[in-house]
Write an enzyme that holds these catalytic residues in place. Structure first.
Site, mmCIF file in Angstrom:
data_model
loop_
_atom_site.group_PDB
_atom_site.id
_atom_site.type_symbol
_atom_site.label_atom_id
_atom_site.label_comp_id
_atom_site.label_asym_id
_atom_site.label_seq_id
_atom_site.Cartn_x
_atom_site.Cartn_y
_atom_site.Cartn_z
ATOM 1 N N ASP A 27 0.830 -1.211 0.000
ATOM 2 C CA ASP A 27 0.000 0.000 0.000
ATOM 3 C C ASP A 27 0.866 1.264 0.000
ATOM 4 O OD1 ASP A 27 -2.348 1.418 -0.029
ATOM 5 O OD2 ASP A 27 -2.736 1.220 2.122
ATOM 6 N N ASN A 75 -10.999 -2.359 -5.325
ATOM 7 C CA ASN A 75 -10.204 -1.474 -6.195
ATOM 8 C C ASN A 75 -10.842 -1.272 -7.576
ATOM 9 O OD1 ASN A 75 -7.000 -2.648 -4.891
ATOM 10 N ND2 ASN A 75 -8.174 -0.854 -4.305
HETATM 11 C C1 IPE Z 1 -5.501 -2.688 -0.123
HETATM 12 O O1 IPE Z 1 -5.111 -1.372 -0.345
HETATM 13 C C2 IPE Z 1 -5.539 -3.444 -1.412
HETATM 14 C C3 IPE Z 1 -4.248 -3.650 -2.052
HETATM 15 C C4 IPE Z 1 -3.085 -3.390 -1.511
HETATM 16 C C5 IPE Z 1 -4.309 -4.216 -3.357
HETATM 17 P P1 IPE Z 1 -6.201 -0.203 -0.481
HETATM 18 O O2 IPE Z 1 -5.443 1.062 -0.614
HETATM 19 O O3 IPE Z 1 -7.163 -0.525 -1.554
HETATM 20 O O4 IPE Z 1 -6.939 -0.296 0.923
HETATM 21 P P2 IPE Z 1 -7.828 0.784 1.697
HETATM 22 O O5 IPE Z 1 -8.886 1.239 0.745
HETATM 23 O O6 IPE Z 1 -6.922 1.898 2.093
HETATM 24 O O7 IPE Z 1 -8.361 0.056 2.892
HETATM 25 C C1 IPE Z 2 -1.568 0.251 -3.324
HETATM 26 O O1 IPE Z 2 -1.330 1.618 -3.353
HETATM 27 C C2 IPE Z 2 -1.823 -0.334 -4.692
HETATM 28 C C3 IPE Z 2 -3.211 -0.747 -4.934
HETATM 29 C C4 IPE Z 2 -4.162 -0.736 -4.044
HETATM 30 C C5 IPE Z 2 -3.540 -1.232 -6.267
HETATM 31 P P1 IPE Z 2 -2.533 2.661 -3.377
HETATM 32 O O2 IPE Z 2 -2.868 2.982 -4.777
HETATM 33 O O3 IPE Z 2 -3.656 2.200 -2.520
HETATM 34 O O4 IPE Z 2 -1.822 3.924 -2.692
HETATM 35 P P2 IPE Z 2 -2.478 4.954 -1.672
HETATM 36 O O5 IPE Z 2 -3.039 4.179 -0.532
HETATM 37 O O6 IPE Z 2 -3.534 5.694 -2.432
HETATM 38 O O7 IPE Z 2 -1.336 5.826 -1.242
HETATM 39 MG MG MG Z 3 -4.066 2.423 -0.562
#
Ligand code: IPE
Ligand code: IPE
Ligand code: MG
Length: 254
Positions: A27, A75
């Protein structure tokens, strides 16, 4: 971190007690991009190096299963442009890395609602999974279009269907039956779960499987994640006492 310092961390890891399965919630790509004045997708692209670091680091210390949360069911609700870019990045990465995966004897695996992936993406993934099927050093599982509630719902549906067909006695359903009907039926439960970016939540990942996992959170954003961080997490894990409901005295006596 200097290479020497990373090697020093690695040398402190007790090889006989390395977790067999490490799972990672990758993340912070979006926040990394924002910090660097870039578009979110640049953050995702820079996360690929971290995947390589996590995989080689895990392989070097003898981890047998590495599971990465790459794309959740939720997502899909992101802007279409970002979802499309993530799917393209997945295809490109799998194509680019396949030789490396073969050379390092990495078996590729995927869990999630793979039917929901774009056709090209699914085809590339299926090819890579098939061509690495005999590799034995480490199993890299990508969780794609995955969420634990989706997986648990699917498990209940398939158990119910077997009961209805008369092939499964409801009285005989136990924890093993449940585990065998999950996407992870051929993977042991993770002993260690890592989440980057400072968020202290599980976000619908492997809820059944992490019942007794040790959790390790770091503020490091995924594109900045290096072997060093994996080694730090494993060292922290090795310093913990896993009691599984027993008393500390029972654990030390055994
Ligand atoms: C969790 O990250 C899913 C992945 C790492 C693929 P998100 O960024 O989607 O999670 P939330 O929305 O902050 O809980
Ligand atoms: C994790 O990084 C990757 C996916 C969930 C696909 P994020 O895209 O959630 O990054 P933040 O949380 O917005 O910083
Ligand atoms: Mg995230």
């Amino acid at each position: 971190m200097a290479e020497q310092a990373t090697d020093d961390l690695k040398a402190r890891i007790e090889r006989a007690r390395v977790p067999e399965h490490v799972a990672i919630i990758m993340d912070g790509n979006g926040r990394w991009a924002q910090l660097h004045g870039e578009h979110r997708i640049v953050g995702h692209a820079n996360g690929v190096r971290s995947v390589r670091e996590a995989l080689t680091g895990a392989t070097e210390i003898g981890v047998r299963y590495l599971t990465l949360y790459a794309f959740s069911t939720e997502n899909w609700n992101r802007p279409k442009e970002e979802v499309d870019a993530l799917m393209d990045l997945l295809v490109k990465t799998v194509v680019d890395e396949i030789t490396e995966l073969q050379e390092n004897s990495v078996r590729l695996n995927a869990i999630g609602d793979l039917d929901s992936l774009p056709t090209a993406c699914r085809a590339t993934l299926d090819d890579a999974i098939a061509s690495t099927a005999k590799n034995e050093r480490i199993t890299l599982t990508l969780a794609l279009s995955y969420s634990s509630r989706w997986e648990i719902t699917r498990m209940v549906r398939s158990i119910a269907a077997e009961v209805k067909a008369g092939t499964l006695d409801p009285e005989k359903i136990d924890e093993r039956t449940v585990a065998q009907h999950l996407c992870t039926h051929n993977i042991p439960d993770p002993e260690l779960l890592i989440r980057t970016s400072g968020e202290l939540r599980i976000s619908n990942f492997l809820l059944w499987q992490i019942a007794y996992a040790e959790l390790w959170f770091t503020p490091v954003l995924w594109p900045d994640f290096r072997k060093q961080h994996l080694f730090e997490a494993v060292l922290d894990y090795q310093g913990r006492e896993r009691r599984f409901g027993k008393t500390s005295e029972q654990i030390t006596a055994s």
